[in-house]
Design a protein around this motif. Structure first.
Motif, PDB file in Angstrom:
ATOM      1  N   ALA D 224       0.836  -1.198   0.000  1.00 49.13           N
ATOM      2  CA  ALA D 224       0.000   0.000   0.000  1.00 49.13           C
ATOM      3  C   ALA D 224       0.878   1.259   0.000  1.00 49.13           C
ATOM      4  CB  ALA D 224      -0.914  -0.004   1.231  1.00 49.13           C
ATOM      5  N   LEU D 225       0.246   2.391  -0.253  1.00 44.88           N
ATOM      6  CA  LEU D 225       0.946   3.670  -0.369  1.00 44.88           C
ATOM      7  C   LEU D 225       0.577   4.580   0.802  1.00 44.88           C
ATOM      8  CD1 LEU D 225       0.158   4.218  -4.154  1.00 44.88           C
ATOM      9  CD2 LEU D 225       2.245   3.248  -3.166  1.00 44.88           C
ATOM     10  N   ALA D 226       1.436   5.563   1.044  1.00 47.20           N
ATOM     11  CA  ALA D 226       1.112   6.588   2.037  1.00 47.20           C
ATOM     12  C   ALA D 226       1.719   7.903   1.588  1.00 47.20           C
ATOM     13  CB  ALA D 226       1.644   6.196   3.414  1.00 47.20           C
ATOM     14  N   VAL D 227       1.083   8.983   1.985  1.00 48.73           N
ATOM     15  CA  VAL D 227       1.608  10.308   1.642  1.00 48.73           C
ATOM     16  C   VAL D 227       1.292  11.286   2.767  1.00 48.73           C
ATOM     17  CG1 VAL D 227      -0.441  10.946   0.280  1.00 48.73           C
ATOM     18  CG2 VAL D 227       1.739  12.098  -0.134  1.00 48.73           C
ATOM     19  N   ILE D 228       2.286  12.072   3.106  1.00 49.71           N
ATOM     20  CA  ILE D 228       2.160  13.105   4.132  1.00 49.71           C
ATOM     21  C   ILE D 228       2.461  14.444   3.482  1.00 49.71           C
ATOM     22  CG2 ILE D 228       3.206  14.053   6.246  1.00 49.71           C
ATOM     23  CD1 ILE D 228       4.091  11.094   6.861  1.00 49.71           C
ATOM     24  N   ASP D 229       1.656  15.456   3.780  1.00 51.47           N
ATOM     25  CA  ASP D 229       2.087  16.795   3.383  1.00 51.47           C
ATOM     26  C   ASP D 229       2.221  17.669   4.617  1.00 51.47           C
ATOM     27  OD1 ASP D 229      -1.101  16.871   2.674  1.00 51.47           O
ATOM     28  OD2 ASP D 229      -0.429  18.875   3.265  1.00 51.47           O
ATOM     29  N   ASN D 230       3.344  18.347   4.681  1.00 46.36           N
ATOM     30  CA  ASN D 230       3.708  19.164   5.846  1.00 46.36           C
ATOM     31  C   ASN D 230       3.969  20.604   5.452  1.00 46.36           C
ATOM     32  OD1 ASN D 230       5.823  16.577   7.288  1.00 46.36           O
ATOM     33  ND2 ASN D 230       3.804  17.224   7.988  1.00 46.36           N
ATOM     34  N   SER D 231       3.563  21.480   6.340  1.00 51.40           N
ATOM     35  CA  SER D 231       4.040  22.862   6.253  1.00 51.40           C
ATOM     36  C   SER D 231       4.264  23.362   7.672  1.00 51.40           C
ATOM     37  CB  SER D 231       3.039  23.768   5.536  1.00 51.40           C
ATOM     38  OG  SER D 231       3.501  25.114   5.595  1.00 51.40           O
ATOM     39  N   ARG D 232       5.260  24.179   7.831  1.00 51.16           N
ATOM     40  CA  ARG D 232       5.564  24.742   9.154  1.00 51.16           C
ATOM     41  C   ARG D 232       4.688  25.957   9.459  1.00 51.16           C
ATOM     42  NH1 ARG D 232       8.394  22.156  13.254  1.00 51.16           N
ATOM     43  NH2 ARG D 232      10.457  21.471  12.593  1.00 51.16           N
ATOM     44  N   ARG D 233       3.869  26.395   8.485  1.00 50.80           N
ATOM     45  CA  ARG D 233       3.037  27.574   8.737  1.00 50.80           C
ATOM     46  C   ARG D 233       1.706  27.421   8.023  1.00 50.80           C
ATOM     47  NH1 ARG D 233       2.366  29.029   4.902  1.00 50.80           N
ATOM     48  NH2 ARG D 233       3.873  30.495   4.046  1.00 50.80           N
ATOM     49  N   CYS D 234       0.622  27.710   8.749  1.00 48.40           N
ATOM     50  CA  CYS D 234      -0.712  27.566   8.172  1.00 48.40           C
ATOM     51  C   CYS D 234      -1.547  28.757   8.620  1.00 48.40           C
ATOM     52  CB  CYS D 234      -1.326  26.247   8.636  1.00 48.40           C
ATOM     53  SG  CYS D 234      -2.958  25.964   7.963  1.00 48.40           S
ATOM     54  N   ALA D 235      -1.987  29.542   7.655  1.00 53.95           N
ATOM     55  CA  ALA D 235      -2.650  30.819   7.960  1.00 53.95           C
ATOM     56  C   ALA D 235      -3.939  30.640   8.747  1.00 53.95           C
ATOM     57  CB  ALA D 235      -2.943  31.569   6.659  1.00 53.95           C
ATOM     58  N   TYR D 236      -4.566  29.491   8.643  1.00 54.78           N
ATOM     59  CA  TYR D 236      -5.862  29.297   9.309  1.00 54.78           C
ATOM     60  C   TYR D 236      -5.742  28.419  10.551  1.00 54.78           C
ATOM     61  CZ  TYR D 236      -5.564  25.308   6.151  1.00 54.78           C
ATOM     62  OH  TYR D 236      -5.133  24.206   5.452  1.00 54.78           O
ATOM     63  N   GLY D 237      -4.514  28.205  11.011  1.00 57.27           N
ATOM     64  CA  GLY D 237      -4.355  27.470  12.265  1.00 57.27           C
ATOM     65  C   GLY D 237      -3.669  26.139  12.080  1.00 57.27           C
ATOM     66  N   TYR D 238      -3.973  25.238  12.964  1.00 56.19           N
ATOM     67  CA  TYR D 238      -3.285  23.950  13.062  1.00 56.19           C
ATOM     68  C   TYR D 238      -4.092  22.940  12.249  1.00 56.19           C
ATOM     69  CZ  TYR D 238      -0.754  20.331  15.873  1.00 56.19           C
ATOM     70  OH  TYR D 238       0.021  19.304  16.313  1.00 56.19           O
ATOM     71  N   ASP D 239      -3.545  22.532  11.115  1.00 52.17           N
ATOM     72  CA  ASP D 239      -4.285  21.685  10.184  1.00 52.17           C
ATOM     73  C   ASP D 239      -3.845  20.235  10.375  1.00 52.17           C
ATOM     74  OD1 ASP D 239      -5.697  20.601   8.087  1.00 52.17           O
ATOM     75  OD2 ASP D 239      -5.015  22.058   6.597  1.00 52.17           O
ATOM     76  N   GLN D 240      -4.728  19.422  10.877  1.00 47.02           N
ATOM     77  CA  GLN D 240      -4.412  18.056  11.274  1.00 47.02           C
ATOM     78  C   GLN D 240      -5.511  17.127  10.780  1.00 47.02           C
ATOM     79  OE1 GLN D 240      -1.652  17.067  13.859  1.00 47.02           O
ATOM     80  NE2 GLN D 240      -0.964  18.696  12.510  1.00 47.02           N
ATOM     81  N   ARG D 241      -5.266  16.535   9.633  1.00 44.84           N
ATOM     82  CA  ARG D 241      -6.284  15.669   9.029  1.00 44.84           C
ATOM     83  C   ARG D 241      -5.677  14.363   8.563  1.00 44.84           C
ATOM     84  NH1 ARG D 241      -8.004  19.112   4.147  1.00 44.84           N
ATOM     85  NH2 ARG D 241      -6.030  20.154   4.580  1.00 44.84           N
ATOM     86  N   ALA D 242      -6.504  13.359   8.420  1.00 45.59           N
ATOM     87  CA  ALA D 242      -6.020  12.086   7.884  1.00 45.59           C
ATOM     88  C   ALA D 242      -7.134  11.411   7.101  1.00 45.59           C
ATOM     89  CB  ALA D 242      -5.537  11.172   9.005  1.00 45.59           C
ATOM     90  N   GLU D 243      -6.730  10.530   6.220  1.00 43.48           N
ATOM     91  CA  GLU D 243      -7.674   9.760   5.407  1.00 43.48           C
ATOM     92  C   GLU D 243      -7.040   8.410   5.121  1.00 43.48           C
ATOM     93  OE1 GLU D 243      -9.081  11.819   1.884  1.00 43.48           O
ATOM     94  OE2 GLU D 243      -9.378   9.953   0.795  1.00 43.48           O
ATOM     95  N   VAL D 244      -7.825   7.364   5.253  1.00 44.97           N
ATOM     96  CA  VAL D 244      -7.364   6.049   4.795  1.00 44.97           C
ATOM     97  C   VAL D 244      -8.336   5.576   3.729  1.00 44.97           C
ATOM     98  CG1 VAL D 244      -6.791   3.677   5.406  1.00 44.97           C
ATOM     99  CG2 VAL D 244      -6.337   5.513   7.035  1.00 44.97           C
ATOM    100  N   PHE D 245      -7.773   5.230   2.589  1.00 41.49           N
ATOM    101  CA  PHE D 245      -8.557   4.749   1.457  1.00 41.49           C
ATOM    102  C   PHE D 245      -8.292   3.262   1.303  1.00 41.49           C
ATOM    103  CE2 PHE D 245      -8.638   3.823  -3.179  1.00 41.49           C
ATOM    104  CZ  PHE D 245      -9.975   4.096  -3.427  1.00 41.49           C
ATOM    105  N   GLY D 246      -9.379   2.492   1.145  1.00 42.26           N
ATOM    106  CA  GLY D 246      -9.209   1.056   1.014  1.00 42.26           C
ATOM    107  C   GLY D 246     -10.100   0.480  -0.069  1.00 42.26           C
ATOM    108  N   SER D 247     -10.048  -0.824  -0.164  1.00 35.53           N
ATOM    109  CA  SER D 247     -10.758  -1.492  -1.249  1.00 35.53           C
ATOM    110  C   SER D 247     -12.273  -1.352  -1.134  1.00 35.53           C
ATOM    111  CB  SER D 247     -10.374  -2.975  -1.275  1.00 35.53           C
ATOM    112  OG  SER D 247     -10.627  -3.562  -0.009  1.00 35.53           O
ATOM    113  N   GLU D 248     -12.781  -1.079   0.071  1.00 35.47           N
ATOM    114  CA  GLU D 248     -14.228  -0.970   0.261  1.00 35.47           C
ATOM    115  C   GLU D 248     -14.695   0.430   0.585  1.00 35.47           C
ATOM    116  OE1 GLU D 248     -16.065  -3.554  -0.302  1.00 35.47           O
ATOM    117  OE2 GLU D 248     -14.402  -4.958  -0.527  1.00 35.47           O
TER     118      GLU D 248
END
Lengths: 333, 333, 333, 333
Positions: D224-248
């Motif tokens: 399986a694959l994974a990807v993270i995107d990071n930034s040290r600065r976010c104008a609208y605050g602390y952006d903390q999200r996740a998603e897992v995509f699977g076969s179903e």
């Protein structure tokens, strides 16, 4: 009144024809050509007042035709484009112009010699209400300087392995739309690309030499980043989302569904799945792209998506294909 | 350090005690009284360093106690309030002060004679993050002049018919919170009320002389409107929403859930149900209301919800009860 | 191929004509009549291949016309309906059939004598994707037995006081759509109605004898409840939402916007306002209602909205108007 | 009753202490050590009934202490862990155990010799309500076989260049949480990593040899694959999200805000920004991680996050750092 000839009366040829009939007051579909046209399609075309032919050269050679929409099979796009340009027609060419860079360049060369002709390539998603709203947010400065473009693009169901093998591969067939979206949303060029591909959906696609899943990272001309995630199969339908993150904020779109109704009950709070079929999801965009092409011809203004965009997406696709094979990042072009 | 006595160590008495222990640095629970206290609760109370008694008068008569939280059964609220005021204690009284207006007025009279005492009534929802954000939007002017207040309030499961019969009826027991919410969100008084009641959930509640469903419309002092919809049973949990519509816009809250995760699949896109239990949904508000009461005592500032608010909500409840019986609109007070 | 005559070539007449041209393969607009037709509209109509006339009787008397769409001014609807029925035409009549119950009943009587004719009234919102999805949830049993129907309906900008005065009042002009929505979503009749009206938007509307804001509560035939909140002005656009709450859950719709893009920045997380104009918001519903009317004619199936629905909504409107005047609940019909 | 010693009374040490005081009935903070303790912190600690010391060895050497929470500066974590293990204490160690793999391995070796001791590393985000709900969806099979894990992690404001230089770099300091999240959500190991880094926020961070933005793609043990995107600065605050995509299907979380209120007006429909500060956003997770560590000790059950997890995240961080430098994909470990 612009006279339009439709070359190729398959699914997308019909969609474009119908868009012109329904929404465009400044153009008329006067001829439709398709070597494999069915009786039903013939009757439909004639019902619209169009001449029907088996040979697209009847359209190319018809001096009354001002513009052609090339909706034939992909391997004929560049050849017919060249013939249409030579005959002095404006051209709306379905994507891709070609999978071969030399043949795309031949089209660009031909166009240089006829600057009065409009040529556009059918990247319809640029005309989608959601993606355009993101682009407008970028252009307006609302999110500051672009730092990251994210595109999620998952098809509802995988193609056959045969199709995958003959399509030029996932990056030329599917991701090419997303490459164009990265260029559109950012307004930048893609400089390099790294692909992490996988075969997670259908082993037969892998055996045919293609991939069915991928994460693609890109470096853009400003130094900004981009990432696309693709899957050839999505259990909840056609997943088409984008986000642009910038120095002042972010603009992000969600999927479209047939309604926004949420049903709350013992099972939770359930909304509808995204629209499943690309013709439902992007129907409005198909109409708008044809309208805006015709507007560009009628008003002699720049086309919204030029031939260069067709080349650029293919060059990224080629680099991506190479990256997937080598496991290394690849410079574009 | 303020010394607090807790009168009534049932569910809500424990919640308030724990809030003080966890979050309040300026007060200490030094005594807890409950005639029916269990061994387990006794051990818990002593573990907190509090004296435990069966007789609340031990708290009333203890000169070291600065403030009392009256968390005993509803029919004792006004009597104990009067005794506590007479003893010079600040009072946090759970809602309602009383169902009888004369007895509430007796408390208000007693308070007039002791202006140095703080008295608050436990309308905890005013301290909820969502409802407070709506109120803040109203106060800020962001939505202009208030024109309509809407409150949706649905319990997850109905009470027994016996409870319904002895509770003073749905409007005194359940809607009273929503009446206070209308006053809080609008900053206005309710002038008249019309109830469209129904028995849709449990016929036994109807046989006990009460209703289990209602739409309540109100005219406010400025001429603005308000509407509450209530149900004693909600299949998807505890439904607690509000909206204020004004001349410049609207502010609306949704339900809170245990997480915001959405699971998309063949069944649709499903989020969690709202938090089911009022102590989960409003836990933070219970803590904040106690903190702010103690702050008001410590700093000698106005309490966030005064005794008048306790009277006003009961007066609306009485009018609503009468409207439900007569089928006619009724003026409040 | 059904031949359609359009009576009244104003805004809505044009919308319906265009829907037939664009989407309906089984019908053709062959005649358009309007006494005040402009040159531009005449050219448009002739461009569609329709005969143009100043006198709608040219359509009524044309034996080649199978069905008429009555899009003329409201006060002519019942008269032209009667003439069309007498002439053996199927009728699509814009709402309301009439504001006078006797004249509506005359139309119902005329229809009884010609059971082969289809007659529908233009409650287009029943064909909206969101409201239909709610109705489907109700019909499917997903939310159990209906207990409460809620409709929020706020216009983007108020009409002139002159319009308000001549429109029959807010309940006959604006709320009438919401009354029909309550009937549609619940599948029930409205038994009684109580109106809490207000003048909050424009005092001139009050001086003209009308209201600009209202909360309307209703008792339905099953004992279920309904509530509508209306405003003639909404700062964020056209607010059109509904919710049905039942014994097993709820189904609720949100507003539609031009895109679902959210822009996050220092100001918060901002989505687009709802679509402002009713023709944008309900364009798809206008097309579907005409398509389904023509389908009913072509296939001889029941029309989706019958004449009785036109009568029922007016009867509720009359009761609501009376309730607003008397301040008392009023039985319908 | 477990006796806990807190080593390090800075921000996070205080948070954990308070969590134990407020929520944990089976443990007591009996000692707090910090060489730089302020008078205010000393008073707070003593108010809780804890012994206060400048020397953490007072805790290590105290036979009455059952478990320690190591909240000191990062460069002391592995050393103190070894000492605590040697002294027979259970250990909650803040992340990272160390930036040096040998020293982490020394801790793992020491633990092998004392299997009766519990050791956990403070990856608090695993205890967050949203991420745990995603993990639960994965474990339940609701989304089928995992194919892609996506993590978005953006800090509200960048650190100083000095901090960046001494922190071990963005991948060891910031992304390390996200690496652990990928392992947690997927239940898989990371096999290889490719980083597309950028300096888009603060050139001084680049001059200090670090990056402030990155897209990180990973191949997991199942393919399986994974990807993270990071930034040290976010104008609208602390952006903390996740998603897992699977076969179903997929499970995805959104940000948390202080309220869910939406204010609609001329500007659009605006919700609150995400919670800005990590202690607000993750406060509940900090409490839960300490509770569950103490539960594991008390009940002798496995800790939720073991020392191996601390090693694995560092190994990925090292590979990511190398990839960022070389521009090539790097195998982990």
């Amino acid at each position: 009144m612009l006279n339009i000839g439709i070359i190729g009366a398959g699914r997308i040829g019909k969609v474009h024809t119908q868009s012109i009939v329904n929404y465009v007051r400044t153009a008329k579909v006067t001829a439709i050509a398709d070597p494999f046209i069915t009786d039903e399609t013939k009757a439909w075309a004639e019902g619209l007042g169009a001449k029907v032919s088996l040979d697209y050269l009847d359209i190319i050679n018809d001096p009354a035709i001002d513009a052609v929409l090339i909706c034939s099979s992909s391997d004929t796009h560049s050849r017919i484009s060249l013939e249409a340009i030579a005959a002095g027609k404006h051209v709306f060419c379905e994507k891709p112009i070609d999978l071969d860079v030399d043949r795309i360049n031949a089209v660009l060369e031909a166009l240089k010699a006829k600057p009065e002709l409009k040529f556009t390539v059918g990247f319809n998603r640029r005309f989608d209400h959601n993606f355009r709203a993101i682009r407008n947010a970028v252009v307006s400065g609302a999110i500051g300087k672009v730092e990251l473009v994210k595109v999620t693009s998952r098809d509802p169901a995988p193609p056959s392995a045969e199709y995958a093998a003959s399509s030029g591969g996932i990056f030329m067939d599917m991701t090419i739309h997303d490459f164009d979206m990265v260029r559109y949303l950012s307004g930048e060029e893609v400089e390099s690309v790294f692909v992490q591909p996988a075969i997670l959906v259908d082993p037969a696609i892998g055996e045919a030499g293609d991939f069915d899943s991928a994460v693609v990272t890109m470096k853009l001309s400003s130094g900004a980043l981009a990432v696309i995630d693709n899957s050839r199969r999505c259990a909840y339908g056609y997943d088409q989302r984008a986000e642009v993150f910038g120095s002042e904020g972010a603009a992000a779109s969600a999927n479209d569904a047939a309604s926004n109704v949420v049903i709350s009950g013992a099972q939770g709070c359930t909304g509808e799945k995204p629209l499943y079929f690309f013709l439902e999801r992007y129907m409005q965009s198909f109409a708008t792209e044809v309208e805006e092409f015709i507007d560009a011809v009628v008003n002699d203004t720049p086309v919204p998506v030029d031939a260069q965009a067709g080349l650029a997406a293919v060059l990224i696709g080629i680099a991506a294909t190479q990256s997937a094979k080598t496991g290394l990042p690849v410079k574009v072009g």
